[in-house]
Motif scaffolding. Sequence first.
Motif, PDB file in Angstrom:
ATOM      1  N   LEU A  94       0.544  -1.149   0.489  1.00  0.00           N
ATOM      2  CA  LEU A  94      -0.078  -0.366   0.196  1.00  0.00           C
ATOM      3  C   LEU A  94       0.841   1.245   0.161  1.00  0.00           C
ATOM      4  CD1 LEU A  94      -3.038  -1.118   2.604  1.00  0.00           C
ATOM      5  CD2 LEU A  94      -2.493  -0.742  -0.224  1.00  0.00           C
ATOM      6  N   GLU A  95       2.485   1.183   0.594  1.00  0.00           N
ATOM      7  CA  GLU A  95       2.880   2.327   1.110  1.00  0.00           C
ATOM      8  C   GLU A  95       3.447   2.872  -0.316  1.00  0.00           C
ATOM      9  OE1 GLU A  95       6.081   1.153   3.331  1.00  0.00           O
ATOM     10  OE2 GLU A  95       4.364   2.080   5.635  1.00  0.00           O
ATOM     11  N   MET A  96       3.953   2.142  -0.929  1.00  0.00           N
ATOM     12  CA  MET A  96       4.324   1.955  -2.677  1.00  0.00           C
ATOM     13  C   MET A  96       3.631   2.492  -3.728  1.00  0.00           C
ATOM     14  SD  MET A  96       6.726  -1.997  -3.084  1.00  0.00           S
ATOM     15  CE  MET A  96       6.367  -2.300  -4.567  1.00  0.00           C
ATOM     16  N   GLU A  97       1.882   2.099  -3.686  1.00  0.00           N
ATOM     17  CA  GLU A  97       0.626   2.542  -4.442  1.00  0.00           C
ATOM     18  C   GLU A  97       0.413   3.981  -4.006  1.00  0.00           C
ATOM     19  OE1 GLU A  97      -2.687  -0.428  -3.821  1.00  0.00           O
ATOM     20  OE2 GLU A  97      -1.601  -1.915  -4.892  1.00  0.00           O
ATOM     21  N   ASN A  98       0.621   4.052  -2.811  1.00  0.00           N
ATOM     22  CA  ASN A  98       0.326   5.659  -2.176  1.00  0.00           C
ATOM     23  C   ASN A  98       1.830   6.721  -2.928  1.00  0.00           C
ATOM     24  OD1 ASN A  98      -1.660   4.944  -1.345  1.00  0.00           O
ATOM     25  ND2 ASN A  98      -0.777   5.050   0.730  1.00  0.00           N
ATOM     26  N   GLU A  99       3.220   6.067  -3.086  1.00  0.00           N
ATOM     27  CA  GLU A  99       3.558   6.262  -3.970  1.00  0.00           C
ATOM     28  C   GLU A  99       3.985   7.035  -4.876  1.00  0.00           C
ATOM     29  OE1 GLU A  99       8.721   6.524  -4.163  1.00  0.00           O
ATOM     30  OE2 GLU A  99       7.792   4.883  -2.299  1.00  0.00           O
ATOM     31  N   LEU A 100       3.590   5.873  -5.489  1.00  0.00           N
ATOM     32  CA  LEU A 100       3.345   6.183  -7.316  1.00  0.00           C
ATOM     33  C   LEU A 100       2.002   6.573  -7.495  1.00  0.00           C
ATOM     34  CD1 LEU A 100       3.365   2.094  -7.848  1.00  0.00           C
ATOM     35  CD2 LEU A 100       4.855   4.203  -8.988  1.00  0.00           C
ATOM     36  N   MET A 101       1.098   6.662  -6.517  1.00  0.00           N
ATOM     37  CA  MET A 101      -0.280   8.021  -6.996  1.00  0.00           C
ATOM     38  C   MET A 101       0.499   9.233  -6.981  1.00  0.00           C
ATOM     39  SD  MET A 101      -3.366   8.017  -7.978  1.00  0.00           S
ATOM     40  CE  MET A 101      -3.883   6.434  -7.844  1.00  0.00           C
ATOM     41  N   ARG A 102       1.082   9.505  -5.473  1.00  0.00           N
ATOM     42  CA  ARG A 102       1.605  10.782  -5.360  1.00  0.00           C
ATOM     43  C   ARG A 102       2.477  10.618  -6.784  1.00  0.00           C
ATOM     44  NH1 ARG A 102       3.953   9.402  -0.677  1.00  0.00           N
ATOM     45  NH2 ARG A 102       2.858   8.569   0.432  1.00  0.00           N
ATOM     46  N   ASP A 103       3.502  10.227  -7.384  1.00  0.00           N
ATOM     47  CA  ASP A 103       4.355  10.637  -8.262  1.00  0.00           C
ATOM     48  C   ASP A 103       3.431  11.350  -9.968  1.00  0.00           C
ATOM     49  OD1 ASP A 103       5.921  10.366  -6.982  1.00  0.00           O
ATOM     50  OD2 ASP A 103       6.764   8.028  -7.884  1.00  0.00           O
ATOM     51  N   PHE A 104       2.428  10.151  -9.731  1.00  0.00           N
ATOM     52  CA  PHE A 104       1.184  10.334 -10.944  1.00  0.00           C
ATOM     53  C   PHE A 104       0.627  11.803 -10.706  1.00  0.00           C
ATOM     54  CE2 PHE A 104      -2.755   9.543 -12.270  1.00  0.00           C
ATOM     55  CZ  PHE A 104      -2.708  10.082 -14.082  1.00  0.00           C
ATOM     56  N   LEU A 105      -0.317  12.315  -9.433  1.00  0.00           N
ATOM     57  CA  LEU A 105      -0.637  13.110  -9.201  1.00  0.00           C
ATOM     58  C   LEU A 105       0.495  14.610  -9.826  1.00  0.00           C
ATOM     59  CD1 LEU A 105      -3.218  12.137  -6.594  1.00  0.00           C
ATOM     60  CD2 LEU A 105      -3.624  12.576  -9.113  1.00  0.00           C
ATOM     61  N   SER A 106       1.463  14.477  -9.255  1.00  0.00           N
ATOM     62  CA  SER A 106       2.931  16.016  -9.525  1.00  0.00           C
ATOM     63  C   SER A 106       2.601  15.661 -10.963  1.00  0.00           C
ATOM     64  CB  SER A 106       3.259  15.028  -8.425  1.00  0.00           C
ATOM     65  OG  SER A 106       4.636  14.276  -8.625  1.00  0.00           O
ATOM     66  N   LEU A 107       3.060  14.770 -11.548  1.00  0.00           N
ATOM     67  CA  LEU A 107       3.634  14.756 -12.840  1.00  0.00           C
ATOM     68  C   LEU A 107       2.013  15.006 -13.499  1.00  0.00           C
ATOM     69  CD1 LEU A 107       5.562  11.438 -13.150  1.00  0.00           C
ATOM     70  CD2 LEU A 107       6.132  13.774 -13.762  1.00  0.00           C
ATOM     71  N   THR A 108       1.277  14.750 -13.159  1.00  0.00           N
ATOM     72  CA  THR A 108      -0.298  15.702 -13.824  1.00  0.00           C
ATOM     73  C   THR A 108      -0.644  16.946 -13.500  1.00  0.00           C
ATOM     74  OG1 THR A 108      -1.943  14.535 -12.750  1.00  0.00           O
ATOM     75  CG2 THR A 108      -1.264  12.915 -14.807  1.00  0.00           C
ATOM     76  N   GLU A 109       0.337  17.050 -12.467  1.00  0.00           N
ATOM     77  CA  GLU A 109       0.040  18.756 -12.134  1.00  0.00           C
ATOM     78  C   GLU A 109      -1.410  18.689 -11.202  1.00  0.00           C
ATOM     79  OE1 GLU A 109       0.568  21.432 -14.629  1.00  0.00           O
ATOM     80  OE2 GLU A 109       3.034  21.220 -15.200  1.00  0.00           O
ATOM     81  N   ARG A 110      -1.996  17.786 -10.533  1.00  0.00           N
ATOM     82  CA  ARG A 110      -2.639  17.872  -9.341  1.00  0.00           C
ATOM     83  C   ARG A 110      -2.633  17.370  -8.479  1.00  0.00           C
ATOM     84  NH1 ARG A 110      -6.423  13.305 -13.455  1.00  0.00           N
ATOM     85  NH2 ARG A 110      -6.123  14.543 -15.551  1.00  0.00           N
ATOM     86  N   LYS A 111      -3.121  17.062  -7.573  1.00  0.00           N
ATOM     87  CA  LYS A 111      -2.646  16.893  -6.667  1.00  0.00           C
ATOM     88  C   LYS A 111      -4.560  16.590  -5.198  1.00  0.00           C
ATOM     89  CE  LYS A 111       1.063  20.519  -5.354  1.00  0.00           C
ATOM     90  NZ  LYS A 111       1.974  21.113  -4.853  1.00  0.00           N
TER      91      LYS A 111
END
Length: 111
Positions: A94-111
């Motif tokens: 779950l921690e890895m999934e959260n990290e991936l989601m954070r990276d994805f959201l930062s790359l798409t400029e969403r928060k």
Amino acid sequence: MSREYRHIQEYEKEILELRAKGKTRREICEKFGFSKKQIEGFIARYNRRQDKIAAGIALKKKGRPAKDSIVTEEDKLAALRYKLARKDARIKQLEMENELMRDFLSLTERK
């Protein structure tokens, strides 16, 4: 392809050897006459059994325990260790999934 009836566990050694050689599940199915679902189930059960053995849990027979069976403290501790190991693995996933989601959201400029 018809075959003489044998339980899938009687093919355990051959199936694992073929998997180690890099054969696909489909190739294994065709060789022994099983469905892909049967091979997938067998491999999943085998992996679960190996995880329990690695965690130090004694494999139990299915069904109701005998009246005179005694559950030792060691068995209880081994079962708890296994549960904790599984929960730790799930938390890590779950921690890895959260990290991936954070990276994805930062790359798409969403928060």
